[in-house]
Design an enzyme around this catalytic site. Structure first.
Site, PDB file in Angstrom:
ATOM      1  N   ASP A 114      29.302  38.262  37.222  1.00  0.00           N
ATOM      2  CA  ASP A 114      30.688  37.903  37.072  1.00  0.00           C
ATOM      3  C   ASP A 114      30.799  36.624  36.487  1.00  0.00           C
ATOM      4  O   ASP A 114      29.760  35.834  36.131  1.00  0.00           O
ATOM      5  CB  ASP A 114      31.416  37.731  38.481  1.00  0.00           C
ATOM      6  CG  ASP A 114      30.623  36.636  39.351  1.00  0.00           C
ATOM      7  OD1 ASP A 114      29.275  36.653  39.461  1.00  0.00           O
ATOM      8  OD2 ASP A 114      31.191  35.649  40.013  1.00  0.00           O
ATOM      9  N   GLU A 115      31.947  36.351  35.884  1.00  0.00           N
ATOM     10  CA  GLU A 115      32.323  35.242  35.136  1.00  0.00           C
ATOM     11  C   GLU A 115      31.247  34.501  34.081  1.00  0.00           C
ATOM     12  O   GLU A 115      30.977  33.458  33.997  1.00  0.00           O
ATOM     13  CB  GLU A 115      32.508  34.022  36.190  1.00  0.00           C
ATOM     14  CG  GLU A 115      33.663  34.267  37.185  1.00  0.00           C
ATOM     15  CD  GLU A 115      34.037  33.164  38.311  1.00  0.00           C
ATOM     16  OE1 GLU A 115      34.989  33.020  38.453  1.00  0.00           O
ATOM     17  OE2 GLU A 115      32.987  32.683  38.870  1.00  0.00           O
TER      18      GLU A 115
END
Length: 368
Positions: A162-163
């Protein structure tokens, strides 16, 4: 005599505990596992490392826990084995997470060569074979390189994903030059590192789990054995199962325990099958998790942040879809909150407007 016939609706019912933003002592983790079993949660999602610290001991990468906060805030392999066995004896699986290629700045303290530069640490450097060697070493150690083996014998391993902000890649000369030479975009490099980590995990007998962004970016390019963990948008779960992938639900708006203003009724009303009516797609939903991120949680406030709101998610994941009456659930959860307190688990008042507030005044545990 009593005769009880009951079974859970979903096989995966868990809580994520983040021990990277704040270290949790081993005694606290064991007490946390005890509390999971009281609510019939069966999965401890151990978010063990992140940008801020790497408290896990690797014997194949012995310098990697230089990235821990201190020598006193680390988990040895003996500690990990003890915790995993403690959980097993209480019917709780331990799914470990090593988030990559983002959220990996702490890896750089011990192995700076796998990071873009000394001033731009994450995501991990996709141009250096040392990065992939480090990932392989770590995964082989925690899985034992075969099914049901290693420090974490569970069949799932969470690889984050993620991110991932790729600015470090474009700002670092040797990586941008490598991308140009390979005729690759940063998106291509992101996919490549995800795919290679997936294949390593699969070769070692594990099904890889990733956060939602990996599906949002790459969709059907992912290996069919991939499991997508939803946190951004509940609606993505319908897209995941429609594409034939398995999913786990942890939508941040109602199942993030660090969101202190979310009441227990919202936890209770979060329906995994929302807008998913096809039985074949419903079967792909493994279950869900409440997530206890650790930015503002340490040993001092863990239990009154998790409980009793997490119990509402536990009932949602166990009980039939048609069991939705919060008025009927209220006395059950009030009783459970008091039971937790009797067992030494400091659960906050159920009727708090914000989690972990103290009681508003004198009164019975059952009415607060």
């Amino acid at each position: 005599p009593w005769s009880i016939k009951d079974q859970p609706r979903f096989p995966h019912r868990g809580i994520l505990l983040d021990t990277a933003r704040h270290y949790q002592p081993i005694a606290n983790i064991k007490k946390f596992i005890d509390s999971l079993s009281y609510a019939k949660f069966n999965t401890f999602h151990w978010h063990i490392v992140d940008d801020q610290s790497f408290p896990f001991q690797s014997k194949l990468l012995p310098d990697i826990w230089i990235g821990s906060y201190s020598h006193a805030e680390r988990y040895t392999q003996a500690d990990v084995s003890d915790i995993v066995e403690y959980a097993r004896q209480r019917g709780v699986r331990v799914m470990v997470e090593f988030d990559l290629p983002g959220h990996a700045s702490s890896w750089c303290a011990g192995y700076p060569e796998i990071c873009p530069s000394s001033t731009c640490l994450s995501p991990l450097d996709p141009s250096n074979q040392a990065t992939y060697n480090a990932i392989h070493s770590l995964l082989s150690e925690v899985t034992g390189s075969q099914k049901s083996a290693g420090l974490f014998p569970d069949n799932l391993i969470h690889l984050g994903g993620d991110e991932v902000n790729t600015d470090c890649w474009t700002k670092t000369d040797h990586i941008s030059q490598w991308l140009a030479a390979k005729n690759m975009t940063t998106e291509d490099a992101y996919l490549s590192i995800v795919e290679q980590a997936h294949q390593m995990a699969i070769d070692m007998g594990r099904d890889p789990v990733n956060w939602e962004e990996v599906f949002n970016h790459f969709g059907s390019k992912l290996d069919p054995r991939s499991i997508i963990h939803i946190w951004l948008d509940h609606a993505t779960l319908a897209k995941v199962v429609a594409a034939g992938y398995r999913g786990i639900l942890s939508n941040q708006d109602v199942w993030y325990l660090d969101h202190l203003d979310v009441p227990w009724t919202s936890f209770y009303s979060n329906e995994p099958f929302l807008n998913i009516t096809d039985p074949s797609q419903q079967k792909l939903i493994l279950g869900g998790e409440a997530c206890m991120w650790g930015e503002t949680v340490d040993a001092s406030d863990l239990f009154n942040t998790v409980w009793p709101r997490a119990a509402a998610a536990a009932e949602r994941l166990w009980s039939a879809q048609e069991v939705t009456d919060t008025n009927a659930a209220l006395p059950r959860l009030a009783w459970f909150r008091c039971l937790l307190n009797e067992r030494g688990v400091g659960a906050a008042p159920l009727l708090n407007t914000n989690a972990r507030q103290p009681p508003p005044g004198p009164g019975s545990c059952f009415n607060q």
